[in-house]
Design a protein around this motif. Structure first.
Motif, mmCIF file in Angstrom:
data_model
loop_
_atom_site.group_PDB
_atom_site.id
_atom_site.type_symbol
_atom_site.label_atom_id
_atom_site.label_comp_id
_atom_site.label_asym_id
_atom_site.label_seq_id
_atom_site.Cartn_x
_atom_site.Cartn_y
_atom_site.Cartn_z
ATOM 1 N N ARG A 165 8.249 3.604 -1.086
ATOM 2 C CA ARG A 165 7.876 3.234 -2.283
ATOM 3 C C ARG A 165 7.834 1.756 -2.384
ATOM 4 N N GLU A 166 9.076 1.388 -1.766
ATOM 5 C CA GLU A 166 9.467 -0.074 -1.861
ATOM 6 C C GLU A 166 8.280 -0.898 -0.863
ATOM 7 N N LEU A 167 7.659 -0.270 -0.048
ATOM 8 C CA LEU A 167 6.865 -0.727 0.851
ATOM 9 C C LEU A 167 5.503 -1.185 0.279
ATOM 10 N N ARG A 168 5.240 -0.004 -0.546
ATOM 11 C CA ARG A 168 3.878 0.164 -1.493
ATOM 12 C C ARG A 168 3.870 -0.957 -2.556
ATOM 13 N N ALA A 169 5.045 -1.148 -2.862
ATOM 14 C CA ALA A 169 4.915 -2.133 -4.225
ATOM 15 C C ALA A 169 5.146 -3.555 -3.457
ATOM 16 N N SER A 170 5.628 -3.595 -2.304
ATOM 17 C CA SER A 170 5.607 -5.245 -1.804
ATOM 18 C C SER A 170 4.142 -5.560 -1.236
ATOM 19 N N ALA A 171 3.589 -4.319 -0.630
ATOM 20 C CA ALA A 171 2.024 -4.456 -0.430
ATOM 21 C C ALA A 171 1.173 -4.877 -1.442
ATOM 22 N N ALA A 231 2.437 -6.401 -4.381
ATOM 23 C CA ALA A 231 2.710 -7.739 -4.759
ATOM 24 C C ALA A 231 1.929 -8.774 -3.734
ATOM 25 N N TRP A 232 1.814 -8.612 -2.722
ATOM 26 C CA TRP A 232 1.415 -9.565 -1.787
ATOM 27 C C TRP A 232 -0.111 -9.288 -1.781
ATOM 28 N N THR A 233 -0.758 -8.724 -2.056
ATOM 29 C CA THR A 233 -2.119 -8.457 -2.458
ATOM 30 C C THR A 233 -2.534 -9.310 -3.500
ATOM 31 N N GLU A 234 -1.708 -9.144 -4.768
ATOM 32 C CA GLU A 234 -1.881 -9.936 -5.791
ATOM 33 C C GLU A 234 -1.789 -11.379 -5.541
ATOM 34 N N LEU A 235 -0.780 -11.759 -4.834
ATOM 35 C CA LEU A 235 -0.640 -13.183 -4.410
ATOM 36 C C LEU A 235 -1.622 -13.863 -3.705
ATOM 37 N N PRO A 270 -2.559 -9.477 6.208
ATOM 38 C CA PRO A 270 -3.264 -9.492 7.542
ATOM 39 C C PRO A 270 -3.215 -8.484 8.418
ATOM 40 N N VAL A 271 -4.237 -8.232 9.277
ATOM 41 C CA VAL A 271 -4.168 -6.762 10.023
ATOM 42 C C VAL A 271 -3.556 -7.289 11.449
ATOM 43 N N ALA A 272 -2.969 -6.477 11.979
ATOM 44 C CA ALA A 272 -2.277 -6.520 13.273
ATOM 45 C C ALA A 272 -3.365 -6.741 14.295
#
Length: 151
Positions: A92-98, A100-104, A109-111
């Motif tokens: 859940r925290e990783l989804r929220a972080s992703a 947030a980064w998408t909004e910013l 970036p893709v590996a």
């Protein structure tokens, strides 16, 4: 096998587990400095190792086998539940972080293609597990041979 031998084995296992439960204790002591899912996972680790240490005490005090097994099974079940909750919290925290980064900054970036670190870690975990199974099987066979007088 006597309770003393089982208690000695469980004590040795518990002492060897310091690799896991001492860092987990440090995670819990850090408090709010660590993410919540890591603290829940650390609590699960400590619960599992406490079940192992509790087995030592139960075996040394002469508690009947079924009661000892039930107590250890309850501890292991509680540890597993805490690990499952920690995994759900982490996802859940990783989804929220992703999100947030998408909004910013747009998409993350893709590996680059190639050997992933996750695959390497999985291969290493499998190698360790297989080597542990081989060592445990060999040790058990040697103990059984020594007990029957063939070694």
């Amino acid at each position: 096998m006597s309770n003393l031998v089982l208690a000695l084995a469980a004590a040795a296992l518990t002492v060897a587990g310091t690799v896991w439960y001492l860092p987990a204790a440090a995670e819990l002591r850090a408090g709010a400095d660590r993410p919540f899912f890591r603290r829940v996972s650390a609590a699960g680790c400590l619960t599992g190792w406490t079940a192992c240490a509790g087995a030592v005490l139960l075996l040394l005090t002469g508690v009947p086998g079924p009661a000892t097994v039930a107590a250890v099974a309850a501890g292991v079940t509680a540890a597993g539940c805490l690990y499952a909750v920690a995994g759900a919290l982490r996802r859940r925290e990783l989804r929220a972080s992703a999100r947030a980064w998408t909004e910013l900054a747009g998409p993350a970036p893709v590996a680059p293609p190639g050997r992933s670190l996750k695959g390497r870690a999985a291969r290493l975990a499998v190698a360790w597990c297989l080597s542990a199974v081989v060592l445990a099987s060999t040790g058990t066979a040697l103990l059984l041979m020594a007990a029957s007088g063939r070694a």
